[in-house]
Design a protein around this motif. Structure first.
Motif, short mmCIF file in Angstrom:
data_model
loop_
_atom_site.label_atom_id
_atom_site.label_comp_id
_atom_site.label_asym_id
_atom_site.label_seq_id
_atom_site.Cartn_x
_atom_site.Cartn_y
_atom_site.Cartn_z
N HIS A 183 1.39 66.54 -30.72
CA HIS A 183 0.99 66.48 -29.22
C HIS A 183 1.82 65.50 -28.54
N GLN A 184 2.34 65.75 -27.48
CA GLN A 184 3.13 64.95 -26.63
C GLN A 184 2.51 64.83 -24.99
N ALA B 150 1.36 73.05 -21.69
CA ALA B 150 0.95 74.37 -22.42
C ALA B 150 1.16 73.73 -24.07
N MET B 151 0.85 74.66 -24.82
CA MET B 151 1.34 74.81 -26.20
C MET B 151 2.52 75.45 -26.42
N GLY C 156 2.55 74.33 -33.63
CA GLY C 156 2.83 74.19 -32.10
C GLY C 156 2.93 72.69 -31.93
N THR C 157 3.28 72.52 -30.71
CA THR C 157 3.29 71.08 -29.79
C THR C 157 2.68 71.28 -28.68
N ARG C 158 1.47 70.47 -28.48
CA ARG C 158 0.62 70.59 -27.33
C ARG C 158 1.40 69.62 -26.16
N LEU C 159 1.83 70.20 -25.14
CA LEU C 159 2.64 69.06 -24.10
C LEU C 159 1.83 68.98 -23.03
#
Lengths: 108, 113
Positions: free
Chosen positions: B10-11, B88-89, B107-110
């Motif tokens: 997460h970022q 978004a992811m 995934g990275t949740r931005l």
């Protein structure tokens, strides 16, 4: 332009029932037809895939039916279970185009 | 079992800032992809990468975006000057060859604020 069109958007099935999700594609050059399964908070994962040289492929409770002339392929989930509740995506052209997704809910 | 790993998970970033999302594809895979997924919506292709160059990119992948394989293992997506709608992811994926199973990371949740 939508390269793959998926239906239905959502599906509710009783436990033990059959779930059917459809995907229509436009480009006859597609030669790999996958279905991905995605659980909340996770990345999609391949469920089953077919190539156009066969009309059907079965893996356990999951079957892909492929209709080349109609440019359609479908996912059948037999004996649906609550653990199958997820979002399902079809894809085309080397995984570049994804369908809009079908949220499947299997009721116990 | 080999897997695609993504960092961070997460970022949160301020609008206008640059972010770099990182991915380590499966080691013997040759094709690499970035996708994004706005919450509850479809998976949208951004870019594919093969043989150290972009092989396909979507309309979403404009000058704001860039990809790089800085070494033999990492694959990065840079977003310059982030916008609110970039929230978004973001998923990285890799495959052994074209038209085969794509293995996705978690995934990275931005979140752009």
């Amino acid at each position: 332009q939508q390269q793959v069109k998926q239906s239905p958007q959502s599906l509710i099935v009783q436990k033990g029932g059959i779930s059917i999700i459809n995907c229509a594609y436009e480009n006859t050059a597609f030669d790999y037809f996958p279905w991905y399964q995605q659980f909340p908070g996770k990345g999609p994962a391949l469920l089953i895939a077919i190539r156009p040289d066969v009309s059907e492929k079965k893996e356990g409770r999951f079957t892909i039916s492929f209709n080349k002339s109609a440019k359609q392929f479908s996912l059948h989930i037999m004996d649906s279970q609550p653990g199958d509740s997820a979002t399902y995506f079809c894809a085309g052209k080397n995984n570049l185009f994804f369908g809009t997704g079908t949220r499947l809910t299997v009721i116990p | 079992e080999p897997e695609v790993t993504q960092t961070p998970s997460h970022q949160v970033t301020q609008m206008g800032q640059e972010v770099i999302l990182r991915c380590v594809p499966i080691s013997n895979h040759l094709y690499f992809y970035w996708y994004r997924q706005i919450l509850g919506q479809k998976v949208e292709f951004l870019v594919s990468f093969y043989n150290n160059e972009i092989s396909e990119k979507s309309e979403i992948f404009d000058d704001q975006f860039s990809v790089e394989r800085p070494d033999g293992s990492n694959f990065t997506l840079k977003i310059r000057s982030t916008k609110l709608e970039d929230s978004a992811m973001y998923f990285c994926a890799s495959s052994v060859k074209v038209n085969t199973e794509a293995f996705f990371g978690q995934g990275t949740r931005l979140t752009v604020v």
